[in-house]
Design an enzyme around this catalytic site. Structure first.
Site, PDB file in Angstrom:
ATOM      1  N   ASP A  86     -29.252   2.501  13.256  1.00  0.00           N
ATOM      2  CA  ASP A  86     -28.298   3.564  12.933  1.00  0.00           C
ATOM      3  C   ASP A  86     -27.213   2.971  12.050  1.00  0.00           C
ATOM      4  O   ASP A  86     -26.833   1.807  12.201  1.00  0.00           O
ATOM      5  CB  ASP A  86     -27.717   4.214  14.189  1.00  0.00           C
ATOM      6  N   ASP A 175     -22.619  12.294  18.994  1.00  0.00           N
ATOM      7  CA  ASP A 175     -22.118  11.010  19.492  1.00  0.00           C
ATOM      8  C   ASP A 175     -20.895  11.258  20.363  1.00  0.00           C
ATOM      9  O   ASP A 175     -19.824  11.598  19.877  1.00  0.00           O
ATOM     10  CB  ASP A 175     -21.766  10.133  18.290  1.00  0.00           C
ATOM     11  N   GLU A 177     -18.493   9.335  22.891  1.00  0.00           N
ATOM     12  CA  GLU A 177     -18.101   8.034  23.421  1.00  0.00           C
ATOM     13  C   GLU A 177     -16.590   7.935  23.530  1.00  0.00           C
ATOM     14  O   GLU A 177     -15.877   8.923  23.317  1.00  0.00           O
ATOM     15  CB  GLU A 177     -18.684   6.900  22.575  1.00  0.00           C
TER      16      GLU A 177
END
Length: 287
Positions: A86, A175, A177
């Site tokens: 990634d 994503d 986080e």
């Protein structure tokens, strides 16, 4: 003799207008007070200040460590799996032919963050990986305190997060986080974060027809969602853990789809394993 009438004495029209104006002024002041009328728009954080420094795992490494020295997974972890990477703007122009020759077969590319940032290297990374033969997808770095889930999903789809059944495009990924700008959980309750994600996923599916992948760590998920099991039956899991095994999974998932196993791999740093053979990776791309 004067006639007595019941009720209030007659007031000039000008007097009534003055009273009405005063009442409206008071009402306006009350509505302007914090919490008044109960339904004021939520307070939002500023747009991200350094989105180029935020990528899938940037905050995992900062909060959970890099597992440096652990090396690549071996044995059973590698059997029947596919190597991937990634990337984001911090990688700049990527040497896709080098990665292809090393055995990398898929990639996720950061497209957007909040509703204000697009990756300036997106075209080179997204199209370059495709042209080199990789199956690729794009991901969105979430900032749930800056705008709604729907707003960020729409921005993502409009700026590189779309999907097509061409056999080479993976569903988009969200994503989730640690917050790079403050409160770990973005100042939201567990229920608030879960609802934000539901909004994002529902909007993405309405726009593309696909259920998106979610990137998150078990530690963050437990801390910020109360280890919610709301998404495990639908959204494929991309989990970071830098070491020799994938470890404990977040609530709701019985297995992972992608494992980000290192942030210090060759050429680009972040390397992943798809949990299955290449034909299963193609099946994920095809929907």
């Amino acid at each position: 003799m004067p006639v007595l009438r019941s009720g209030f004495p007659h007031r000039p029209a000008q007097s009534l207008a003055t009273v009405a104006g005063a009442l409206l002024a008071v009402l306006s002041l009350l509505l302007g007070l914090p919490g008044a009328a109960g339904a004021a728009a939520p307070r939002r954080a500023p747009e991200p200040a350094h989105p180029g420094q935020d990528w899938a795992g940037s905050q995992i490494a900062a909060h959970e460590g890099t597992g440096a020295g652990a090396g690549a997974p071996a044995g059973a972890a590698l059997a029947g799996s596919v190597e991937g990477v990634d990337v984001s703007s911090h990688n700049g122009n990527v040497a896709w032919s080098t990665l292809w020759n090393s055995g990398v077969r898929f990639a996720y590319v950061k497209a957007t963050e909040s509703t204000s940032y697009t990756n300036p290297y997106f075209a080179q990374q997204y199209n370059g990986s495709y042209n080199a033969g990789l199956i690729r997808g794009s991901y969105h770095f979430a900032t749930p305190n800056t705008s709604s889930g729907a707003a960020q999903a729409n921005y993502f789809v409009d700026h590189g997060g779309g999907w097509s059944r061409d056999g080479k495009t993976l569903p988009g990924a969200l994503d989730m986080e640690y917050n790079p700008y403050g409160s770990t959980c973005y100042g939201l309750s567990a229920a608030g974060l879960v609802n934000w994600m539901k909004d994002w996923f529902a909007t993405y599916k309405a726009r593309t027809g696909r259920d998106a992948v979610i990137y998150t760590s078990t530690s963050w998920w437990k801390q910020c969602t109360g280890n919610s099991s709301a998404f495990g039956a639908v959204n494929p899991l991309w989990v970071p853990r830098y070491g020799s095994s994938v470890g404990e999974l977040p609530g709701g998932w019985g297995f992972h789809t992608i494992w980000q196993y290192t942030s210090t791999g060759p050429t680009v740093g972040d390397h992943n394993l798809f949990n299955g053979a290449y034909d299963r990776l193609q099946a994920l791309a095809n929907g």
